[in-house]
Design a protein around this motif. Structure first.
Motif, mmCIF file in Angstrom:
data_model
loop_
_atom_site.group_PDB
_atom_site.id
_atom_site.type_symbol
_atom_site.label_atom_id
_atom_site.label_comp_id
_atom_site.label_asym_id
_atom_site.label_seq_id
_atom_site.Cartn_x
_atom_site.Cartn_y
_atom_site.Cartn_z
ATOM 1 N N PHE A 104 0.837 -1.205 0.000
ATOM 2 C CA PHE A 104 0.000 0.000 0.000
ATOM 3 C C PHE A 104 0.866 1.246 0.000
ATOM 4 N N ALA A 105 0.334 2.307 -0.628
ATOM 5 C CA ALA A 105 1.010 3.607 -0.646
ATOM 6 C C ALA A 105 0.232 4.538 0.272
ATOM 7 N N ASP A 106 0.916 5.087 1.262
ATOM 8 C CA ASP A 106 0.241 5.818 2.327
ATOM 9 C C ASP A 106 0.745 7.247 2.442
ATOM 10 N N MET A 107 -0.127 8.137 2.886
ATOM 11 C CA MET A 107 0.243 9.533 3.135
ATOM 12 C C MET A 107 -0.506 10.007 4.366
ATOM 13 N N TYR A 108 0.239 10.394 5.418
ATOM 14 C CA TYR A 108 -0.414 10.857 6.649
ATOM 15 C C TYR A 108 0.642 11.473 7.566
ATOM 16 N N GLY A 109 0.275 11.732 8.822
ATOM 17 C CA GLY A 109 1.242 12.246 9.796
ATOM 18 C C GLY A 109 1.737 11.143 10.720
ATOM 19 N N ASP A 110 2.759 11.446 11.515
ATOM 20 C CA ASP A 110 3.357 10.457 12.434
ATOM 21 C C ASP A 110 3.642 9.140 11.730
ATOM 22 N N MET A 111 4.278 9.261 10.570
ATOM 23 C CA MET A 111 4.449 8.075 9.723
ATOM 24 C C MET A 111 5.439 7.069 10.297
ATOM 25 N N ASP A 112 6.214 7.486 11.312
ATOM 26 C CA ASP A 112 7.102 6.505 11.957
ATOM 27 C C ASP A 112 6.273 5.388 12.585
ATOM 28 N N LYS A 113 5.059 5.741 13.079
ATOM 29 C CA LYS A 113 4.204 4.707 13.686
ATOM 30 C C LYS A 113 3.614 3.788 12.606
ATOM 31 N N VAL A 114 3.357 4.327 11.433
ATOM 32 C CA VAL A 114 2.881 3.489 10.326
ATOM 33 C C VAL A 114 4.014 2.561 9.881
ATOM 34 N N ILE A 159 3.787 -6.517 5.744
ATOM 35 C CA ILE A 159 3.253 -6.009 4.478
ATOM 36 C C ILE A 159 4.302 -5.106 3.809
ATOM 37 N N ARG A 160 4.108 -4.789 2.533
ATOM 38 C CA ARG A 160 5.004 -3.895 1.798
ATOM 39 C C ARG A 160 4.337 -2.519 1.708
ATOM 40 N N ALA A 161 5.120 -1.436 1.795
ATOM 41 C CA ALA A 161 4.499 -0.109 1.803
ATOM 42 C C ALA A 161 5.393 0.966 1.218
ATOM 43 N N VAL A 162 4.742 1.965 0.657
ATOM 44 C CA VAL A 162 5.403 3.157 0.136
ATOM 45 C C VAL A 162 4.848 4.323 0.953
ATOM 46 N N LEU A 163 5.676 4.882 1.820
ATOM 47 C CA LEU A 163 5.178 5.815 2.832
ATOM 48 C C LEU A 163 5.611 7.248 2.540
ATOM 49 N N SER A 164 4.713 8.179 2.803
ATOM 50 C CA SER A 164 5.083 9.582 2.679
ATOM 51 C C SER A 164 4.415 10.384 3.795
ATOM 52 N N ARG A 165 5.104 11.407 4.241
ATOM 53 C CA ARG A 165 4.564 12.295 5.265
ATOM 54 C C ARG A 165 3.654 13.290 4.547
ATOM 55 N N GLY A 166 2.375 13.265 4.859
ATOM 56 C CA GLY A 166 1.460 14.242 4.267
ATOM 57 C C GLY A 166 1.771 15.633 4.788
ATOM 58 N N PRO A 195 0.963 26.034 9.745
ATOM 59 C CA PRO A 195 2.120 26.494 10.534
ATOM 60 C C PRO A 195 3.211 25.425 10.644
ATOM 61 N N ASN A 196 2.802 24.160 10.631
ATOM 62 C CA ASN A 196 3.806 23.088 10.797
ATOM 63 C C ASN A 196 4.348 22.568 9.466
ATOM 64 N N GLY A 197 4.125 23.321 8.388
ATOM 65 C CA GLY A 197 4.554 22.860 7.060
ATOM 66 C C GLY A 197 6.032 22.478 7.017
ATOM 67 N N MET A 198 6.882 23.364 7.483
ATOM 68 C CA MET A 198 8.324 23.088 7.398
ATOM 69 C C MET A 198 8.734 21.957 8.338
ATOM 70 N N ALA A 199 8.054 21.889 9.494
ATOM 71 C CA ALA A 199 8.342 20.783 10.420
ATOM 72 C C ALA A 199 7.950 19.452 9.777
ATOM 73 N N ALA A 200 6.841 19.464 9.060
ATOM 74 C CA ALA A 200 6.390 18.243 8.384
ATOM 75 C C ALA A 200 7.402 17.820 7.315
ATOM 76 N N LEU A 201 7.943 18.803 6.611
ATOM 77 C CA LEU A 201 8.950 18.487 5.589
ATOM 78 C C LEU A 201 10.174 17.853 6.254
ATOM 79 N N GLN A 202 10.541 18.398 7.402
ATOM 80 C CA GLN A 202 11.668 17.819 8.127
ATOM 81 C C GLN A 202 11.353 16.384 8.551
ATOM 82 N N GLU A 203 10.097 16.163 8.979
ATOM 83 C CA GLU A 203 9.703 14.797 9.360
ATOM 84 C C GLU A 203 9.773 13.853 8.171
ATOM 85 N N ASN A 204 9.403 14.354 6.986
ATOM 86 C CA ASN A 204 9.474 13.503 5.789
ATOM 87 C C ASN A 204 10.934 13.113 5.498
ATOM 88 N N CYS A 205 11.843 14.095 5.720
ATOM 89 C CA CYS A 205 13.280 13.799 5.535
ATOM 90 C C CYS A 205 13.742 12.731 6.532
#
Lengths: 429, 429
Positions: free
Chosen positions: B116-126, B135-142, B148-158
């Motif tokens: 499954f390909a997923d997009m959400y927050g707190d993706m470390d828990k996913v 299972i197999r997965a393609v994960l992305s931080r939505g 306000p947390n846009g840049m923090a979210a980008l950092q989380e995706n990194c």
């Protein structure tokens, strides 16, 4: 026989759900709520973790065509009919009709259907299958008025009425089944009306299924199929009209005037690329719209929960309105409206005095979690393999997923034998 | 570990079926056909009466939203989001994300999905849930760039990329997940591109889901979302684009030029009344179209067979062409095209050398009878409760319908606890 369904989450006539008890006396629902003191149950069903709905009403099918499931798919309609379906149908004998019906009825009971409206040939064999299996049915002899056997078919419909109407403890109703305006000329339809009036029987007919049908009717008669039917007088008989995909506003006004009830077949209409019926508009006009699967050869199953799901989904996209047909309304289409559509006033609702036609879904497992709204989960998340118990006329026909009146293995064996003989193919399974 | 699937009816890459043997060595399919003499099976699965397909690829979902299944349905999109979904999402903690993911993954495995390909927050828990369940997965931080947390979210995706890309024995791939053009302004998207290029990662984004989105984009930028994405440079990164419902011919030409892969979500598009994507046209242009369920709160399940069925059905009616998407093509969309869409070259086909991601359906019962064409029956007649065995990366995750890596009862218990805490509701089941 008295049956008690204890602690079950029941879908009530208004679409809400309530944890309650349902008592059944013989063929009818006796009470909902606290079990009456004088009620002694011969059988008690533990309803914990189960959802009770009125049994599904399949308002339009050709059950014996289950024999042709997956025989020919993804083809143009006339190519499919002329080169695949009709040549095999021409070879069908009474035995094929019977085992096709048994196969379809087994599937319908397993997937929660308690009533079906059928139109086909050799309907005495379908009636036999209905008698044996305990399901409820509204049967009509499909008649092609333009065919050489048109008048013979009409006579068969009369015989079917005489032999089976109100038969099988009242589980069978007989209608007259002229196939469609494009296969039954006005003169023939008038003969059908005469017989239907003689027996005080209603009509089951295909109307306005495809764009081509409407265009041809306009060319030939200068009228839409609905307007032509008004002219001919069919609509005076009480009509269950299958499909009704291509309708003008004037058609809808006529349907409303004559209380024409619609069997909407979303799966078949999509698969055969007939189009999307204006169901939201019909419901807004207070026209009764039930749901049907059509034959399994154009669906390819008899799973009414799928039709309920499709009815809830496709009209939202077609009208770009996410409120077009909410889950509870779609479920009513598959149950109570369906019962009204096929002309039965005493089934389709969980209410004292109604026929005890009830389906229990098991609400176990991930697809039912979390359960904020059981009706939403049923319509949008569950599938028909989750049907646990099916009761028709107060008798349990499916018990914890097992058929009680049908030897499923034998039916599959016999159906496969018929199918191989009819098509000359060796079946894979 | 060596596994042999014996005498199974397998769907081959060309869409045909064949009775054969499949051998698996560690994580890969080793052979199809006569079992090689040197092959010693540690485990043999009797494939008699079963259909082997490549595991389904759910190309677009938000798995932790399974927690909100049936919480709010049949509402207008913004009413639903603003008054129901977003307030609850704002309260979600890591535990809710984890148990929501476990609930969704349990359902996906049970219904035959292997990737499954997923997009959400707190993706470390996913990612944790993916590791544990197999299972197999393609994960992305939505990421909502405008929040306000846009840049923090980008950092989380990194961070997600650094910690999990190619993790779980290679079962996890990480993409970057800017939510959509209407929530991520061009400046933010340019920062995403910079990071994606740094890590050589691809992009998972929602594009052209609703008419309103396209109109607003036109008003604000004088361009469609697709044209805007070309301008901004996102399409150079390799894009998995969810929805793509409202496209102009010029949009389609751009998508073709940049090899944009589409995750088509028929169930969600219908339920939210977004419309019907021009999938037939996209396929004719050789654009890769996989299938997704979207989140369970707008579906309401993660059942890929339903999406395959809808993909086969709705485009026939939308184009009035019964040949629009045949059964075998719809199945490819749910498997091989989906794998390509999410950027995986080594899964989605039953072929030697491919990852051993395989789903076996039990072909027992009425819905599989008669079996003239097993692929037609799978797509048009079967349901996901008929999944018997699921293998991912060579490991059996579902064995005769039982989850081997997940305690289903515990997951349901914990998910219900989280759901009650989040919404303050007492759950019915």
């Amino acid at each position: 026989m008295n049956t008690l369904i204890k602690n079950v989450l029941a879908v009530l006539p208004n679409g809400s759900t309530k944890k309650t008890n349902i008592t059944i006396k013989d063929d009818k629902i006796f009470s909902i709520g606290i079990v009456p003191e004088q009620f002694n149950a011969d059988k008690t069903i533990d309803g914990q973790g189960k959802l009770a709905i009125p049994g599904f009403v399949n308002a339009h099918t050709h059950v014996s065509m289950t024999m042709l499931r997956s025989y020919a798919d993804d083809m143009k309609l006339m190519d499919w009919l002329e080169n695949k379906i009709w040549p095999v149908e021409a070879k069908m004998k009474k035995d094929d009709i019977y085992w096709g019906a048994m196969l379809g009825i087994a599937e319908m009971i397993k997937t929660g259907t308690t009533t079906f409206a059928d139109m086909y040939g050799d309907m005495d064999k379908v009636a036999e299958a209905v008698e044996e299996t305990g399901i409820r049915a509204v049967l009509s002899r499909g008649m092609i008025g333009a065919a050489p056997n048109g008048m013979a078919a009409l006579q068969e419909n009369c015989t079917l009425f005489e032999e089976y109407n109100n038969g099988a403890d009242g589980r069978i109703t007989v209608m007259f089944g002229p196939h469609a305006p494009y296969t039954c000329p006005p003169d023939f339809l008038k003969k059908v009306i005469e017989k239907a009036q003689k027996y005080d029987a209603q009509i089951h007919i295909h109307l306005a299924e495809t764009e081509d049908e409407v265009k041809e009717c306009q060319t030939k008669y200068g009228k839409t199929p609905i307007a032509l039917m008004e002219d001919v007088g069919i609509l005076d008989c009480g009509v269950l009209a299958a499909h009704c995909v291509h309708l003008s506003d004037a058609d809808i006004a006529i349907m409303k005037k004559y209380n024409v009830r619609v069997a909407h077949n979303p799966g078949s209409n999509l698969k055969l690329a007939s189009g999307i019926a204006p169901v939201k508009k019909l419901l807004e006009e207070n026209i009764c719209v039930g749901l049907g699967t059509d034959g399994a050869s154009s669906n390819n199953n008899l799973d009414m929960l799928e039709e309920v799901n499709l009815a809830a989904l496709i009209h939202k996209a077609a009208t770009l309105d996410p409120l077009a047909i909410p889950a509870a309304e779609a479920l009513k289409m598959g149950t109570y409206y369906g019962a009204k559509a096929v002309g039965l006033a005493d089934t389709g609702k969980i209410e004292p005095g109604m026929k005890a036609d009830i389906t229990l879904f098991s609400m176990q497992g991930t697809q039912w979690t979390p359960c904020y709204d059981a009706v939403s989960l049923l319509v949008y998340s569950a599938n028909a393999s989750m049907v646990d118990t099916v009761i028709v006329d107060g008798k349990i026909l499916l018990d914890k997923g097992r058929l009680t009146t049908i030897d499923e293995e034998k039916v599959i064996y016999e159906a496969n034998k018929c199918a191989e003989k009819l098509t000359g193919k060796t079946l894979k399974n």
